[in-house]
Design a protein around this motif. Structure first.
Motif, PDB file in Angstrom:
ATOM      1  N   ILE A 184      52.482  46.235  55.962  1.00 52.96           N
ATOM      2  CA  ILE A 184      51.542  46.615  55.282  1.00 52.96           C
ATOM      3  C   ILE A 184      51.920  46.247  53.821  1.00 52.96           C
ATOM      4  CG2 ILE A 184      53.003  48.583  54.707  1.00 52.96           C
ATOM      5  CD1 ILE A 184      50.000  50.952  53.903  1.00 52.96           C
ATOM      6  N   GLY A 185      50.737  45.772  52.809  1.00 50.20           N
ATOM      7  CA  GLY A 185      51.169  45.185  52.092  1.00 50.20           C
ATOM      8  C   GLY A 185      50.133  45.819  50.656  1.00 50.20           C
ATOM      9  N   SER A 186      49.761  45.159  49.396  1.00 55.24           N
ATOM     10  CA  SER A 186      49.286  45.612  48.178  1.00 55.24           C
ATOM     11  C   SER A 186      49.689  44.531  47.318  1.00 55.24           C
ATOM     12  CB  SER A 186      49.755  46.801  47.940  1.00 55.24           C
ATOM     13  OG  SER A 186      50.500  47.172  47.457  1.00 55.24           O
ATOM     14  N   ASP A 187      48.549  44.203  46.302  1.00 50.11           N
ATOM     15  CA  ASP A 187      48.097  43.400  45.412  1.00 50.11           C
ATOM     16  C   ASP A 187      47.458  44.378  44.326  1.00 50.11           C
ATOM     17  OD1 ASP A 187      49.840  41.444  46.210  1.00 50.11           O
ATOM     18  OD2 ASP A 187      47.581  40.197  46.176  1.00 50.11           O
ATOM     19  N   TYR A 229      43.887  44.005  62.270  1.00 46.07           N
ATOM     20  CA  TYR A 229      44.519  43.763  60.974  1.00 46.07           C
ATOM     21  C   TYR A 229      42.669  44.088  60.337  1.00 46.07           C
ATOM     22  CZ  TYR A 229      46.012  40.727  57.485  1.00 46.07           C
ATOM     23  OH  TYR A 229      46.950  40.400  56.981  1.00 46.07           O
ATOM     24  N   ASP A 230      43.367  44.808  59.143  1.00 46.33           N
ATOM     25  CA  ASP A 230      42.113  45.382  57.868  1.00 46.33           C
ATOM     26  C   ASP A 230      42.851  44.981  56.343  1.00 46.33           C
ATOM     27  OD1 ASP A 230      41.193  47.480  56.225  1.00 46.33           O
ATOM     28  OD2 ASP A 230      40.742  48.432  56.929  1.00 46.33           O
ATOM     29  N   GLY A 260      44.456  50.495  40.061  1.00 44.57           N
ATOM     30  CA  GLY A 260      44.335  50.812  41.396  1.00 44.57           C
ATOM     31  C   GLY A 260      45.000  49.475  42.116  1.00 44.57           C
ATOM     32  N   ASN A 261      44.939  49.255  43.986  1.00 41.12           N
ATOM     33  CA  ASN A 261      45.734  48.486  44.557  1.00 41.12           C
ATOM     34  C   ASN A 261      44.274  47.615  45.401  1.00 41.12           C
ATOM     35  OD1 ASN A 261      48.657  47.796  43.486  1.00 41.12           O
ATOM     36  ND2 ASN A 261      48.122  50.273  43.445  1.00 41.12           N
ATOM     37  N   TYR A 262      44.992  46.010  45.785  1.00 31.84           N
ATOM     38  CA  TYR A 262      43.954  45.802  47.504  1.00 31.84           C
ATOM     39  C   TYR A 262      44.935  45.755  47.966  1.00 31.84           C
ATOM     40  CZ  TYR A 262      40.757  43.451  43.686  1.00 31.84           C
ATOM     41  OH  TYR A 262      39.927  43.520  43.085  1.00 31.84           O
ATOM     42  N   VAL A 263      44.614  46.874  49.461  1.00 34.32           N
ATOM     43  CA  VAL A 263      45.797  47.147  50.654  1.00 34.32           C
ATOM     44  C   VAL A 263      45.093  46.865  51.653  1.00 34.32           C
ATOM     45  CG1 VAL A 263      46.908  48.760  52.055  1.00 34.32           C
ATOM     46  CG2 VAL A 263      46.245  49.174  49.253  1.00 34.32           C
ATOM     47  N   TRP A 264      46.103  45.781  52.466  1.00 40.13           N
ATOM     48  CA  TRP A 264      45.935  45.110  53.639  1.00 40.13           C
ATOM     49  C   TRP A 264      46.990  46.307  54.756  1.00 40.13           C
ATOM     50  CZ3 TRP A 264      47.848  42.528  49.622  1.00 40.13           C
ATOM     51  CH2 TRP A 264      49.025  41.746  49.947  1.00 40.13           C
ATOM     52  N   TYR A 265      46.835  45.688  55.535  1.00 42.31           N
ATOM     53  CA  TYR A 265      47.161  46.578  57.263  1.00 42.31           C
ATOM     54  C   TYR A 265      47.188  46.001  58.422  1.00 42.31           C
ATOM     55  CZ  TYR A 265      43.846  50.181  58.394  1.00 42.31           C
ATOM     56  OH  TYR A 265      42.986  50.844  58.646  1.00 42.31           O
ATOM     57  N   ALA A 314      39.271  43.921  51.131  1.00 44.34           N
ATOM     58  CA  ALA A 314      38.964  43.045  50.096  1.00 44.34           C
ATOM     59  C   ALA A 314      39.197  41.636  50.082  1.00 44.34           C
ATOM     60  CB  ALA A 314      40.231  43.691  48.819  1.00 44.34           C
ATOM     61  N   GLY A 315      39.405  41.120  51.115  1.00 43.15           N
ATOM     62  CA  GLY A 315      40.228  40.002  51.686  1.00 43.15           C
ATOM     63  C   GLY A 315      40.826  39.059  50.451  1.00 43.15           C
ATOM     64  N   THR A 316      42.158  40.109  50.129  1.00 44.21           N
ATOM     65  CA  THR A 316      44.050  39.500  49.676  1.00 44.21           C
ATOM     66  C   THR A 316      43.865  38.578  50.406  1.00 44.21           C
ATOM     67  OG1 THR A 316      43.726  41.883  48.530  1.00 44.21           O
ATOM     68  CG2 THR A 316      45.146  39.876  48.841  1.00 44.21           C
ATOM     69  N   LEU A 317      44.182  38.697  51.816  1.00 45.16           N
ATOM     70  CA  LEU A 317      45.356  37.477  51.996  1.00 45.16           C
ATOM     71  C   LEU A 317      43.909  36.675  53.401  1.00 45.16           C
ATOM     72  CD1 LEU A 317      48.709  39.400  53.473  1.00 45.16           C
ATOM     73  CD2 LEU A 317      48.174  38.166  51.391  1.00 45.16           C
ATOM     74  N   ILE A 318      43.008  36.775  53.933  1.00 43.25           N
ATOM     75  CA  ILE A 318      42.318  36.246  54.762  1.00 43.25           C
ATOM     76  C   ILE A 318      41.285  35.838  54.331  1.00 43.25           C
ATOM     77  CG2 ILE A 318      40.533  36.519  56.432  1.00 43.25           C
ATOM     78  CD1 ILE A 318      43.293  37.234  57.443  1.00 43.25           C
TER      79      ILE A 318
END
Length: 379
Positions: free
Chosen positions: A266-269, A314-315, A286-291, A318-322
């Protein structure tokens, strides 16, 4: 670099004294890499080559690359080399060092943003023991990431291909780290200052340090518990996007007939700062969150073979990493592994991705299916 690579290759062919390396996730001795010790010294030479063929049934025949969130086994409908490296390692009571040079698709896609002379470096680090009586080391350079239970070396992983969470978290890090192992072998504590989120060359416009940690507990040979973290950024300073990332996993009964890995990332930007003239505001706050949760199980069918299965999700809305807005994808895989020889591993894996909505990366299809086979040889 070509000269050094040639020299290492010649050295590796000149010595025939073999010893086994150890990996906590390995199924049995036949899947282990062999090391070649140089007589009369503390130097060992090892090598690894993994050739593969991947067939994506969901993409057009003319599409030569699989989805962009994959960084291993990415070439479609062609025989290729995912990773090949040769490594020299030196260790004695107080100092150690590693140098490994690589080629293959893993290097091509994972190191695309690095400077040209760095793209063929798999490892390059030096270490010194800080205590005479304690297992306390300081290492600096380029080294394999401690984040996650999957590495770039496929033979050391339970499945042929990597999980989505592994593909989109660091495979390597560059910086300095301090590692401490307790005398009873149950705890590993690590703290590091690194150049960023999988960067040898620090990202342009980013000046701050990034920090990463690891706490690993092994109460017995049948259980490993791990928490790794990252605090820093993968964006220029002007955007003020701090990244906080956590990786958790448990490896249960790795040497037994039946084993399980449970993983969760789980991560956030932070959302970026938007500048309009002289005004500064945070876009929405706030933050963009993926997990991503993942479960991998394997069953040993003989001394030379095992089967494995994986379910993952994989969620990253926001497409932060993907890099794909609205990415919410399930993954399923089933694999078979057979050790032809103690240092030769043949693998076959079928995989299906099922996304919540049609994605451009799947050529606007909701389901993506593929079959991959590989032959990995270590020496």
């Amino acid at each position: 670099m070509k000269t050094l690579f040639t020299a290492l290759a010649m050295a590796s062919a000149s010595y025939a004294s073999l010893a086994q390396t150890t990996d906590t996730t390995a199924v049995s001795a036949p899947t282990q890499a062999a090391t070649q010790a140089v007589p009369g010294s503390d130097l060992t030479i090892t090598g690894y080559i993994e050739a593969y063929y991947s067939h994506d049934f969901s993409l057009a025949k003319t599409t030569q690359e699989r989805p962009g969130f994959l960084y291993n086994h990415r070439r479609n409908r062609e025989v290729n080399v995912n990773l090949a490296f040769i490594k020299a390692a030196y260790v004695n009571d107080r100092i150690r060092g590693n140098l490994a040079l690589q080629v293959g698709n893993y290097a091509q896609y994972n190191y695309a943003a690095e400077q040209p002379l760095s793209r063929n470096i798999f490892e390059a680090n030096a270490g010194v023991k800080l205590s005479k009586n304690r297992d306390l080391w300081l290492d600096a350079g380029i080294f394999a990431s401690h984040i996650g239970f999957e590495s770039a070396i496929s033979k050391d992983c339970w499945t042929l291909t990597r999980s989505i969470l592994a593909e989109n978290s660091p495979y390597y890090l560059s910086g300095a780290k301090v590692t401490y192992n307790t005398t009873n072998g149950k705890w590993t504590l690590l703290g590091s200052v690194v150049n960023g989120w999988q960067h040898i060359k620090k990202l342009d416009g980013y000046t701050g340090p990034s920090l990463s940690t690891q706490v690993q507990y092994r109460p017995s040979g049948n259980l490993t518990l791990n928490w790794s973290s990252f605090l820093g950024s993968d964006r220029p300073d002007s955007l003020k996007q701090t990244r906080f990332f956590n990786n958790f996993y448990a490896i249960i009964n790795p040497a037994g007939r039946f084993g399980v890995i449970l993983g969760f990332d789980i991560g956030s930007d932070q959302k970026p700062v938007v500048r309009t003239g002289s005004d500064v505001r945070v876009d929405g706050g706030g933050n963009y969150v993926w997990y991503s949760p993942v479960v991998i199980a394997r069953y040993k069918t003989s001394d030379q073979s095992y089967v494995n299965g994986r379910v993952e999700y994989y969620d990253d809305k926001a497409g932060t990493l993907i890099g794909i807005p609205g990415f919410q994808t399930m993954g399923y895989s089933l694999g078979y592994n057979y050790a032809i020889l103690p240092t030769a591993l043949l693998r076959l894996e079928g995989k299906v991705y099922d996304s919540k909505a049609p994605l451009a990366t799947f050529e606007n299809k909701r389901v993506n299916a593929s079959l991959t086979t590989s032959l990995a040889v270590s020496f």
